[in-house]
Design a protein around this motif. Structure first.
Motif, PDB file in Angstrom:
ATOM      1  N   ASN A   2       0.820  -1.208   0.000  1.00 54.07           N
ATOM      2  CA  ASN A   2       0.000   0.000   0.000  1.00 54.07           C
ATOM      3  C   ASN A   2       0.855   1.261   0.000  1.00 54.07           C
ATOM      4  O   ASN A   2       2.020   1.239   0.419  1.00 54.07           O
ATOM      5  N   CYS A  80      -3.816  10.352  -4.208  1.00 51.90           N
ATOM      6  CA  CYS A  80      -4.041   8.965  -3.820  1.00 51.90           C
ATOM      7  C   CYS A  80      -4.270   8.931  -2.314  1.00 51.90           C
ATOM      8  O   CYS A  80      -4.143   9.948  -1.636  1.00 51.90           O
ATOM      9  N   ASP A  84      -4.426   2.908  -0.828  1.00 53.73           N
ATOM     10  CA  ASP A  84      -4.375   2.530  -2.237  1.00 53.73           C
ATOM     11  C   ASP A  84      -3.197   1.597  -2.500  1.00 53.73           C
ATOM     12  O   ASP A  84      -2.137   1.713  -1.878  1.00 53.73           O
ATOM     13  N   SER A  85      -3.389   0.726  -3.448  1.00 51.69           N
ATOM     14  CA  SER A  85      -2.325  -0.196  -3.839  1.00 51.69           C
ATOM     15  C   SER A  85      -1.275   0.560  -4.646  1.00 51.69           C
ATOM     16  O   SER A  85      -1.603   1.381  -5.509  1.00 51.69           O
ATOM     17  N   ALA A  87       0.579  -0.653  -6.907  1.00 51.61           N
ATOM     18  CA  ALA A  87       0.443  -1.055  -8.316  1.00 51.61           C
ATOM     19  C   ALA A  87      -0.584  -0.178  -9.028  1.00 51.61           C
ATOM     20  O   ALA A  87      -0.359   0.258 -10.168  1.00 51.61           O
ATOM     21  N   GLU A  88      -1.706   0.114  -8.376  1.00 48.63           N
ATOM     22  CA  GLU A  88      -2.727   0.972  -8.977  1.00 48.63           C
ATOM     23  C   GLU A  88      -2.227   2.403  -9.139  1.00 48.63           C
ATOM     24  O   GLU A  88      -2.481   3.052 -10.154  1.00 48.63           O
ATOM     25  N   VAL A  89      -1.504   2.893  -8.147  1.00 49.15           N
ATOM     26  CA  VAL A  89      -0.971   4.250  -8.222  1.00 49.15           C
ATOM     27  C   VAL A  89       0.096   4.333  -9.315  1.00 49.15           C
ATOM     28  O   VAL A  89       0.142   5.310 -10.074  1.00 49.15           O
ATOM     29  N   GLU A  91       0.156   2.600 -12.018  1.00 47.95           N
ATOM     30  CA  GLU A  91      -0.585   2.626 -13.279  1.00 47.95           C
ATOM     31  C   GLU A  91      -1.106   4.041 -13.563  1.00 47.95           C
ATOM     32  O   GLU A  91      -1.028   4.537 -14.689  1.00 47.95           O
ATOM     33  N   LEU A  92      -1.624   4.713 -12.548  1.00 50.22           N
ATOM     34  CA  LEU A  92      -2.115   6.084 -12.704  1.00 50.22           C
ATOM     35  C   LEU A  92      -0.971   7.033 -13.071  1.00 50.22           C
ATOM     36  O   LEU A  92      -1.103   7.862 -13.981  1.00 50.22           O
ATOM     37  N   ARG A  95      -0.057   6.297 -16.748  1.00 49.16           N
ATOM     38  CA  ARG A  95      -1.083   6.735 -17.690  1.00 49.16           C
ATOM     39  C   ARG A  95      -1.125   8.254 -17.816  1.00 49.16           C
ATOM     40  O   ARG A  95      -1.283   8.790 -18.896  1.00 49.16           O
ATOM     41  N   GLY A 135       6.094  -1.832 -14.965  1.00 50.03           N
ATOM     42  CA  GLY A 135       5.303  -0.609 -14.830  1.00 50.03           C
ATOM     43  C   GLY A 135       6.185   0.600 -14.592  1.00 50.03           C
ATOM     44  O   GLY A 135       5.945   1.678 -15.138  1.00 50.03           O
TER      45      GLY A 135
END
Length: 151
Positions: A2, A80, A84-85, A87-89, A91-92, A95, A135
């Motif tokens: 996290n 964030c 939050d994970s 990995a998700e951050v 990715e954000l 992107r 990533g």
């Protein structure tokens, strides 16, 4: 993993009424490239980077001690949360072609900053799984001109 496990908790900030010379002094003193900008009640109002200051000084032609942070800062700020994970951050960040995100609580108070450098250090120290390497490489390795044409 996290965000809470990687983000920096001591966050240097500035106020939206501050002038660019004060913001730049903070960045220079702390060897950082951006500052979260806070409103009168302490909530996140924007972000300002050293590049924002340089471009404003060039284009506005006035002394930076006469230009307010609020006139230059980015007002739409992605954030964030602690839970939050990573990995998700990541990715954000990839992107949106960002280098860092403020970590905020429910009241939009800044409680930390998570940067690509924080994620890279976690990969190198094996705190973060090596699959994050792909990533991270996408986040830092593709020039904007090529990223715009990527699928």
């Amino acid at each position: 993993m996290n965000v809470s496990q990687l983000c920096h908790r001591s966050v240097i900030t500035c106020g939206e009424r501050d002038h660019l010379d004060a913001a730049m002094s903070q960045m220079w003193r702390h060897n950082i490239g951006c500052l979260p900008v806070l409103g009168d009640l302490g909530q996140l109002r924007g972000m300002i980077t050293d590049r924002d200051i340089a471009v404003a000084a060039l284009l506005q032609g006035g002394p930076i001690h006469a230009i307010t942070v609020s006139s230059v800062m980015s007002k739409e700020v992605l954030t964030c949360r602690d839970g939050d994970s990573v990995a998700e951050v990541l990715e954000l960040l990839t992107r949106r072609r960002l280098r860092r995100l403020p970590v905020v609580d429910d009241a939009r108070n800044v409680i930390g900053i998570l940067s690509l450098n924080d994620i890279a250090r976690a990969v190198v120290s094996h705190q973060l799984a090596s699959d994050a390497t792909d990533g991270l490489a996408r986040a830092v390795g593709v020039p904007r001109s090529l990223a715009a044409n990527a699928p």
